[in-house]
Design an enzyme around this catalytic site. Sequence first.
Site, PDB file in Angstrom:
ATOM      1  CE1 TYR A  77      -3.322   2.955   0.578  1.00  0.00           C
ATOM      2  CE2 TYR A  77      -2.460   3.130   2.677  1.00  0.00           C
ATOM      3  CZ  TYR A  77      -3.283   3.611   1.639  1.00  0.00           C
ATOM      4  OH  TYR A  77      -4.146   4.664   1.812  1.00  0.00           O
ATOM      5  CG  HIS A 115      -7.048   4.978  -0.492  1.00  0.00           C
ATOM      6  ND1 HIS A 115      -6.392   4.268   0.505  1.00  0.00           N
ATOM      7  CD2 HIS A 115      -8.028   4.319  -0.757  1.00  0.00           C
ATOM      8  CE1 HIS A 115      -7.020   3.186   0.828  1.00  0.00           C
ATOM      9  NE2 HIS A 115      -8.350   2.976   0.040  1.00  0.00           N
TER      10      HIS A 115
HETATM   11  N1  ACO Z   1       1.039  17.601 -14.469  1.00  0.00           N
HETATM   12  C1  ACO Z   1       1.249  16.590 -15.518  1.00  0.00           C
HETATM   13  N2  ACO Z   1       1.913  15.507 -15.743  1.00  0.00           N
HETATM   14  C2  ACO Z   1       2.792  15.417 -14.851  1.00  0.00           C
HETATM   15  C3  ACO Z   1       2.842  16.278 -13.568  1.00  0.00           C
HETATM   16  C4  ACO Z   1       1.922  17.050 -13.658  1.00  0.00           C
HETATM   17  N3  ACO Z   1       2.079  17.961 -12.280  1.00  0.00           N
HETATM   18  N4  ACO Z   1       3.824  15.689 -12.566  1.00  0.00           N
HETATM   19  C5  ACO Z   1       4.419  14.595 -13.415  1.00  0.00           C
HETATM   20  N5  ACO Z   1       3.716  14.714 -14.562  1.00  0.00           N
HETATM   21  C6  ACO Z   1       4.241  13.388 -15.581  1.00  0.00           C
HETATM   22  C7  ACO Z   1       5.328  14.045 -16.378  1.00  0.00           C
HETATM   23  O1  ACO Z   1       4.987  14.547 -17.428  1.00  0.00           O
HETATM   24  C8  ACO Z   1       6.224  12.595 -16.465  1.00  0.00           C
HETATM   25  O2  ACO Z   1       5.936  12.232 -17.708  1.00  0.00           O
HETATM   26  P1  ACO Z   1       6.985  11.893 -18.866  1.00  0.00           P
HETATM   27  O3  ACO Z   1       7.977  11.052 -18.393  1.00  0.00           O
HETATM   28  O4  ACO Z   1       6.254  11.413 -20.092  1.00  0.00           O
HETATM   29  O5  ACO Z   1       7.430  13.391 -19.102  1.00  0.00           O
HETATM   30  C9  ACO Z   1       5.678  11.720 -15.548  1.00  0.00           C
HETATM   31  O6  ACO Z   1       4.503  12.390 -14.912  1.00  0.00           O
HETATM   32  C10 ACO Z   1       6.676  11.503 -14.603  1.00  0.00           C
HETATM   33  O7  ACO Z   1       7.155  12.827 -14.042  1.00  0.00           O
HETATM   34  P2  ACO Z   1       8.109  12.895 -12.776  1.00  0.00           P
HETATM   35  O8  ACO Z   1       9.111  14.035 -12.706  1.00  0.00           O
HETATM   36  O9  ACO Z   1       8.845  11.413 -12.862  1.00  0.00           O
HETATM   37  O10 ACO Z   1       7.215  13.079 -11.284  1.00  0.00           O
HETATM   38  P3  ACO Z   1       7.463  13.804 -10.382  1.00  0.00           P
HETATM   39  O11 ACO Z   1       8.940  13.912  -9.666  1.00  0.00           O
HETATM   40  O12 ACO Z   1       6.885  15.418 -10.848  1.00  0.00           O
HETATM   41  O13 ACO Z   1       6.365  13.373  -9.155  1.00  0.00           O
HETATM   42  C11 ACO Z   1       4.310  13.601  -8.318  1.00  0.00           C
HETATM   43  C12 ACO Z   1       4.949  13.236  -9.405  1.00  0.00           C
HETATM   44  C13 ACO Z   1       4.797  12.551  -7.326  1.00  0.00           C
HETATM   45  C14 ACO Z   1       2.835  13.031  -8.654  1.00  0.00           C
HETATM   46  C15 ACO Z   1       4.277  14.984  -8.018  1.00  0.00           C
HETATM   47  O14 ACO Z   1       3.563  15.807  -8.886  1.00  0.00           O
HETATM   48  C16 ACO Z   1       3.927  15.300  -6.553  1.00  0.00           C
HETATM   49  O15 ACO Z   1       4.423  15.364  -5.525  1.00  0.00           O
HETATM   50  N6  ACO Z   1       2.483  15.626  -6.448  1.00  0.00           N
HETATM   51  C17 ACO Z   1       2.051  16.172  -5.152  1.00  0.00           C
HETATM   52  C18 ACO Z   1       1.883  15.336  -4.216  1.00  0.00           C
HETATM   53  C19 ACO Z   1       0.844  14.324  -4.597  1.00  0.00           C
HETATM   54  O16 ACO Z   1      -0.216  14.637  -5.003  1.00  0.00           O
HETATM   55  N7  ACO Z   1       1.162  12.917  -4.505  1.00  0.00           N
HETATM   56  C20 ACO Z   1       0.173  11.904  -4.830  1.00  0.00           C
HETATM   57  C21 ACO Z   1      -1.030  11.768  -3.842  1.00  0.00           C
HETATM   58  S1  ACO Z   1      -1.602  10.063  -3.775  1.00  0.00           S
HETATM   59  C22 ACO Z   1      -0.618   9.255  -2.873  1.00  0.00           C
HETATM   60  O17 ACO Z   1       0.466   9.771  -2.053  1.00  0.00           O
HETATM   61  C23 ACO Z   1      -0.733   7.716  -2.518  1.00  0.00           C
END
Ligand code: ACO
Length: 164
Positions: A77, A115
Amino acid sequence: MGAGKAVPISLDGVRDKNLMQLKKLNVALFPVRYNDKYYADALASGDFTKLAYYSDICVGAIACRLEKKESGAIRVYIMTLGVLAPYRGLGIGTMLLNHVLDLCTKQSISEIYLHVQTNNEDAINFYKKFGFEITDTIQNYYTNITPPDCYVLTKFILEPQAKK
Ligand code: ACO
């Protein structure tokens, strides 16, 4: 000077000594406060919980809990996955998730789930890229945030073994 030189991104395990890093990240990243059980589960998951460093700055983390199913099989999880906003889009989230997916494969763990709030489109799209699917919707899952509903995203990693 230094043009084109890649910044090293590295992962490190979570221990009592650096648990505060995970706590600080969670405060910055999530609207939810995590309790002692969250941190105990994260520590107990061993390699399934990792901090990500950009050079020597702690900028992200994945925290997992290992669950035993009725069958005795373990499923993973993902409690939280997050990267600080200025460091997003650099592949750090991918590195963290791939690390856990690789561990699942190595340990023959076939199910991983999480989730996510129904309005978190960025995270939903991110997980879908890795083969996660919406397997359930839970109304009123969260008590203090709007919307209170979540999706369950699940990835089945291995095909069930055919019976001999
Ligand atoms: N919008 C659109 N696409 C995105 C975004 C975004 N904000 N962030 C990442 N991506 C896409 C990228 O385009 C990339 O695709 P590509 O490789 O084809 O270009 C892919 O996702 C991977 O991107 P990474 O650089 O590896 O991801 P990143 O380091 O930005 O982390 C994460 C992604 C963890 C979702 C980040 O946006 C984040 O921390 N968000 C806020 C916290 C959050 O919501 N976490 C998830 C909640 S659910 C849970 O925790 C169980």
